[in-house]
Design an enzyme around this catalytic site. Structure first.
Site, PDB file in Angstrom:
ATOM      1  N   ASP A   8     112.820 -33.008  19.169  1.00 10.75           N
ATOM      2  CA  ASP A   8     112.931 -31.555  19.031  1.00 10.75           C
ATOM      3  C   ASP A   8     114.434 -30.838  18.395  1.00 10.75           C
ATOM      4  O   ASP A   8     114.841 -30.284  19.506  1.00 10.75           O
ATOM      5  CB  ASP A   8     112.078 -30.704  19.614  1.00 10.75           C
ATOM      6  CG  ASP A   8     111.699 -29.429  19.147  1.00 10.75           C
ATOM      7  OD1 ASP A   8     111.924 -28.792  17.869  1.00 10.75           O
ATOM      8  OD2 ASP A   8     111.527 -28.662  20.156  1.00 10.75           O
ATOM      9  N   LYS A  70     119.623 -24.306  11.753  1.00 15.52           N
ATOM     10  CA  LYS A  70     118.882 -24.867  11.053  1.00 15.52           C
ATOM     11  C   LYS A  70     118.193 -24.208  10.001  1.00 15.52           C
ATOM     12  O   LYS A  70     117.532 -24.654   9.352  1.00 15.52           O
ATOM     13  CB  LYS A  70     117.369 -25.006  11.939  1.00 15.52           C
ATOM     14  CG  LYS A  70     116.231 -25.819  11.457  1.00 15.52           C
ATOM     15  CD  LYS A  70     115.441 -25.601  12.685  1.00 15.52           C
ATOM     16  CE  LYS A  70     114.549 -26.801  12.369  1.00 15.52           C
ATOM     17  NZ  LYS A  70     113.526 -26.851  13.599  1.00 15.52           N
ATOM     18  N   GLU A 166     106.266 -30.432  13.458  1.00 15.42           N
ATOM     19  CA  GLU A 166     106.241 -29.697  14.360  1.00 15.42           C
ATOM     20  C   GLU A 166     104.685 -29.777  15.529  1.00 15.42           C
ATOM     21  O   GLU A 166     104.452 -30.178  15.839  1.00 15.42           O
ATOM     22  CB  GLU A 166     107.254 -29.027  14.759  1.00 15.42           C
ATOM     23  CG  GLU A 166     108.564 -29.156  14.697  1.00 15.42           C
ATOM     24  CD  GLU A 166     109.591 -28.006  14.311  1.00 15.42           C
ATOM     25  OE1 GLU A 166     109.209 -26.728  13.863  1.00 15.42           O
ATOM     26  OE2 GLU A 166     110.486 -27.995  14.191  1.00 15.42           O
ATOM     27  N   ASP A 189     103.683 -20.786  16.262  1.00 14.54           N
ATOM     28  CA  ASP A 189     104.437 -21.626  16.561  1.00 14.54           C
ATOM     29  C   ASP A 189     105.676 -20.539  16.108  1.00 14.54           C
ATOM     30  O   ASP A 189     106.124 -20.129  14.765  1.00 14.54           O
ATOM     31  CB  ASP A 189     105.681 -22.890  15.796  1.00 14.54           C
ATOM     32  CG  ASP A 189     106.662 -22.942  16.568  1.00 14.54           C
ATOM     33  OD1 ASP A 189     107.463 -22.407  16.888  1.00 14.54           O
ATOM     34  OD2 ASP A 189     106.932 -24.891  16.356  1.00 14.54           O
TER      35      ASP A 189
END
Ligand code: AMP
Length: 594
Positions: A8, A70, A166, A189
């Site tokens: 992850d 990211k 994800e 999320d």
């Protein structure tokens, strides 16, 4: 056997794991920690530091410490407007780079440093070299962002076996594949830098993403900023006016600490010793005040959730589970919001920080054969469609659709008396059939009838293994043909990249050509109709009017041979105008007859 690890690669933290004796386990580093902060510090003296060591440098040397990179993966300058303590550089429209330690880095180079550390940790835990990995990305990452993630893996010396969404990973970790016949779940999320809401349907081990929404610029970092702002205001009230990058970094660090504490406690002390020379700052912050600061920041999640439900054509009550992913879902306010939006208590059976990584490990297990009875959905790398009139590509399944998928369209005949069609199955992103890849052709016989009278249904179906079946049926007679094509998913990455590059490169000409082809089909029909009308009206039309129409016909024929859509459309409109009176005459004649 060569192990495959699951990773992850998070905005704030990253994790790595591997299948062991049939179980998905996460791997701890030498300090016994499983979460590695996705932070990289570049320094002249100490070289590259990653994770907690880099995190510690954030307060003392924020300009050389890269976090939340990211957000910039696969992004161009101007696309991302987040403030960072490190400079983000590059000309407008170029790939964004970050500047640290006297050099410019692409975000994937920074991420590669995090991945290298995870690879080393996995190797020392497993005692073998690790060369293969599954890496997760947000469901709505675009192609450039996914490619950048893949490159980060390669730069770290990993062969990226699969880029996994994800939410799919999280649903796997929650064991939702075992819920029963058919269930629908929402994966909420909220991480450090991104918010993702996905609605999935799980059916006997098959996962399908029904819809996904989110925001790449919404997360815990924004709440941290709001808390830091509150602290700054209180400091100012106390007469402490210290500013600068170093103070900001300490404020942020403290904001994160108190935010975490307030998930468990009702009140905490904000403490900043020696924040301004020998002056220290300290104040009380309650959960209530924190929630007052965080609620407006987080409010947009509500709209994203409602849109995701609407896109999936579901009501909140149709869901079997709502699961929480991302560190921010530990915050009581976030859980309340989720409960309010979905009208049910979220499932908290998994650790929200670890669910995605565990799912990546399970997927690695599927690939290595250690996990069975789970079919994980892939997406179609390129669009699939058929050739229609004029050599135009008609897309039936757009690229990036999750498989298995079934989609169809109704077609008709272009020529009167026609009794056969050739179905030409294509794959690619170009507007014209000839520029795409041909997957095969077959013919279907149907009952002959007048122009546009036939009804031929064409259905594409891709199963979980990526095999495309094409079904064509004459809906009048029920005559049908079903043909199996090559795999619709097994296309090499290089080929996909080339196709996408070409489609971008030729986008303008392609669209021009498609528009022209479509317009010319209409123009030909118009010419035919006008010709028939002129013959039918004969002398009923005045010489001058007839000459005007004939002039319009000539102009349209000329535009047809010219190849440019603009003049063609103009000539069509002109002929339309010149025949207005004639059309009225024809109507009148028909009415008189009737
Ligand atoms: P992720 O990107 O999923 O690793 O999530 C990280 C975010 O979750 C960061 O903004 C963290 O500050 C936040 N977070 C982690 N633990 C907690 C906690 N106990 N309470 C509130 N926020 C947390």
């Amino acid at each position: 056997m060569d192990p495959i690890v699951g990773i992850d690669l998070g905005t704030t933290n990253s994790l790595v794991g591997c299948m062991e004796a049939g179980f998905a386990v996460l791997i701890a580093d030498a300090q016994g920690e499983r979460l590695t902060p996705s932070v990289v510090h570049f320094s002249a003296g100490e070289g590259v530091l990653v994770g907690r060591e880099a995190e510690r440098k954030r307060a003392v040397d924020p300009g050389s410490t890269v976090c939340s990179v990211k957000r910039f993966m696969g992004r161009r300058v101007g696309e991302e407007s987040v403030e960072t303590p490190y400079p983000v550089v590059g000309g407008m429209g170029e790939w964004a780079r970050v500047e640290a330690g006297g050099r410019r880095w692409l975000p994937e180079e920074v991420s590669a440093e995090v991945l290298k550390k995870l690879k080393r940790d996995a190797e020392s835990a497993l005692g073998v070299e690790v060369r293969r990995a599954v890496i997760t990305v947000p469901a709505y990452f675009n192609d450039a962002q996914r490619q950048a993630t893949r490159r980060a893996g390669e730069l770290a010396g990993l062969q990226v076996e699969r880029i996994l969404n994800e939410p799919t990973a999280a649903a796997l970790a929650y064991g939702l594949d075992k819920l029963g016949e058919r269930s629908r779940v929402a994966v909420f999320d909220l991480g450090g830098g991104t918010f993702d809401i996905s609605i999935l349907e799980l059916n006997r081990g098959v996962f399908e993403v029904l819809s996904t929404h989110g925001n790449t610029r919404l997360g815990g970092d924004d709440v941290d900023r709001a808390i830091a702002g509150w602290i700054r205001d209180r400091m100012r009230e106390a007469g402490i006016l210290e500013a600068g990058i170093w103070v900001e970094a300490r404020l942020r660090g403290e904001a994160v600490r108190v935010k975490h504490r307030l998930s468990e406690e009702e009140q905490v002390r904000v403490d900043l010793p020696f924040i301004a020379g020998d002056r220290s700052f300290s104040a009380e912050l309650t959960r209530q005040v924190l929630e007052g600061l965080a609620a407006p920041v987080l409010e947009p999640v509500r709209g994203h959730c409602l849109r995701a439900l609407r896109d999936a054509k579901l009501e909140a009550s149709d869901l079997n589970e709502v699961i929480l992913v991302g560190g921010m879902t530990r915050m009581p306010l976030v859980r309340q919001m989720v409960e309010q939006i979905f009208g049910r208590e979220p499932n908290r059976s998994q650790n929200p920080d670890e669910a995605v990584a565990l799912g990546a490990v399970l997927q690695a297990g599927v690939l290595s054969g250690a996990v069975q009875n789970v079919v994980l959905l892939d997406v179609t790398p390129l669009s699939l469609g058929i050739e229609t009139f004029g050599g135009v590509m008609n897309v039936i399944i757009p690229r990036n659709s999750t498989i298995p998928i079934k989609a169809g369209e109704m077609f008709t005949n272009a020529v009167p008396g026609q009794s056969q069609v050739r179905i030409h199955v294509l794959q690619g992103e170009r507007e014209m059939a000839r520029d795409n890849w041909s997957l095969g052709t077959f013919d279907l016989e149907f009952e002959a009838s007048g122009k546009a009278q036939a009804r031929i249904g064409v259905q594409f179906e891709i199963d979980a293994d990526g095999i495309l079946q094409v079904l064509a049926r004459d809906t009048k007679t029920g005559v049908e043909r079903r043909v199996e094509m090559a795999s619709a998913v097994d296309v090499s990455d290089a080929a996909v990249e080339k196709m996408l590059e070409e489609s971008l490169e030729h986008a303008f000409e392609d669209v021009q050509e498609r528009v022209f082809t479509e317009a010319s089909l209409k123009a030909r029909e118009l010419l035919k109709a006008v010709g028939t009308a002129l013959a039918r009206l004969g002398d009923a039309l005045e010489g001058e009017e007839r000459a005007g129409i004939e002039e319009g016909i000539r102009a349209l024929e000329e535009a047809l041979s010219g190849g440019a859509p603009g003049p063609l459309k103009k000539a069509m409109a002109e002929l339309d105008r010149r025949t207005e009176h004639m059309a009225a005459l024809l109507l009148e004649m028909a009415a008189r007859k009737g």
